[in-house]
Design an enzyme around this catalytic site. Structure first.
Site, PDB file in Angstrom:
ATOM      1  N   LYS A  21       0.846  -1.197   0.000  1.00 41.46           N
ATOM      2  CA  LYS A  21       0.000   0.000   0.000  1.00 41.46           C
ATOM      3  C   LYS A  21       0.875   1.238   0.000  1.00 41.46           C
ATOM      4  O   LYS A  21       2.066   1.206   0.370  1.00 41.46           O
ATOM      5  CB  LYS A  21      -0.933   0.004   1.215  1.00 41.46           C
ATOM      6  N   ASP A 154      -2.391  -1.139  10.648  1.00 40.34           N
ATOM      7  CA  ASP A 154      -2.515  -1.157   9.191  1.00 40.34           C
ATOM      8  C   ASP A 154      -3.274  -2.371   8.664  1.00 40.34           C
ATOM      9  O   ASP A 154      -3.682  -2.388   7.504  1.00 40.34           O
ATOM     10  CB  ASP A 154      -1.125  -1.145   8.539  1.00 40.34           C
TER      11      ASP A 154
END
Length: 309
Positions: A21, A154
């Site tokens: 990401k 996350d």
């Protein structure tokens, strides 16, 4: 929402490609009493993947083993310190069942570490998602997000099907319609410690907060100077060479460059593939294996992890 893991099964062995990401926007709103930070962040998964191979065993002794077949740094632990093992053990423990198959996991590590790219979190999310199906636990997405949040801030975002706005400590997710992007990703020679970057950022003089609302109203602003990361100033103090690497990435057609998460990876927004490839060729001469041309993933850009029938 369904995660953008690439998934296949053959002869009882499962292969999962887990995406990295990048943070297109990152602001810190405050710090909670438990030490976690209250954030707002626009996060996009990209087409740079680790690969996990899950091999369920006939035995049922509660054993989870991890083998790291590819690790360019040689720094990753393969025991209970690894988020992959933690995720599998947590899911087994929370299930309360003693009849679950043992598991051998192999990791082919391709997402750079200490880079702010979320590779370890993505791997952990994929393990939770896949084992929920392999072990037929029938947990829903909210259950998996809660489990993931216990392991790392996350992890929840990787249960989304594309770009998201993350709030809270990262566990509150809203879909975000990010424009498609061509990006040149660069991992500098040094990594950065997430804790050290956050700690230093907390000590820096406060400045006016950057509001995310304008970008939510008009996502195309990201293509026109809207990229932002509150942690970047602290990271550049800890690793001054980041400024030089930004200058190296910059070019006549490349103006927007940002650090992802707590760093040290940088990404440059490129207008076209030709520009990205030209800059990558230059970087490869001096920093081989450190530059990647990637695109952000959107819900229709990959095969979704399959549901049990």
């Amino acid at each position: 929402m369904k995660p953008l893991f690439l998934f296949s099964e053959k002869n009882g062995q499962y292969r999962i490609k887990t995406p990295a990401k990048i943070n297109l926007y990152f602001e810190i709103l405050g710090k909670r009493s438990g030490g976690f930070h209250e954030i707002e962040s626009i996060i996009a998964p990209i087409d740079l993947y680790d690969e996990l191979i899950l091999d369920p065993r006939e035995s049922r002794s509660g054993k989870i083993t991890l083998r790291i077949a590819e690790d360019p740094t040689g720094s990753l632990p393969a025991d209970e310190r690894n988020l992959i093992v933690k995720a599998a053990n947590l899911l087994r423990s929370e299930s309360g069942r003693s009849d679950l198959s043992d598991l051998a996991i192999t990791l082919n590590k391709r997402i750079p570490v200490e880079a702010g790219l979320g590779g370890g979190s993505s791997d952990a999310a994929a393990v939770l998602f896949a084992l929920n199906r392999i072990w037929k636990l029938d947990l829903n997405q909210k259950d998996l997000i809660k489990l993931g949040a216990r392991l790392g801030s996350d992890i929840p975002l990787f249960f989304a099907s594309g770009p998201v706005l993350c709030r809270g400590r990262g566990e509150i997710l809203s879909p975000f319609a990010a424009p498609k992007m061509i990006l040149l990703l660069f991992k500098p020679p040094r990594g950065l410690s997430t804790r050290e970057v956050y700690d230093l950022s907390d000590q820096l003089p406060s400045s006016d907060r950057r509001s995310v609302q304008a970008i939510l109203n008009d996502p195309s602003l990201l293509m026109r100077g809207g990229l932002f990361n509150r942690l970047e100033k602290a990271a550049e103090i800890l690793y001054p060479d980041l400024r030089d690497f930004k200058d190296i990435l910059r070019g006549p057609k490349i103006e927007q460059i940002l650090m992802s998460g707590s760093g040290s990876a940088l990404f440059a927004l490129c207008p076209d593939e030709e520009t990205a490839h030209e800059k990558k060729r230059n970087l490869d001469q001096k920093y081989p294996g450190s530059a990647f041309i990637v695109r952000n993933l959107v819900p229709d850009s990959g095969e979704l992890l399959k549901e049990d029938s």
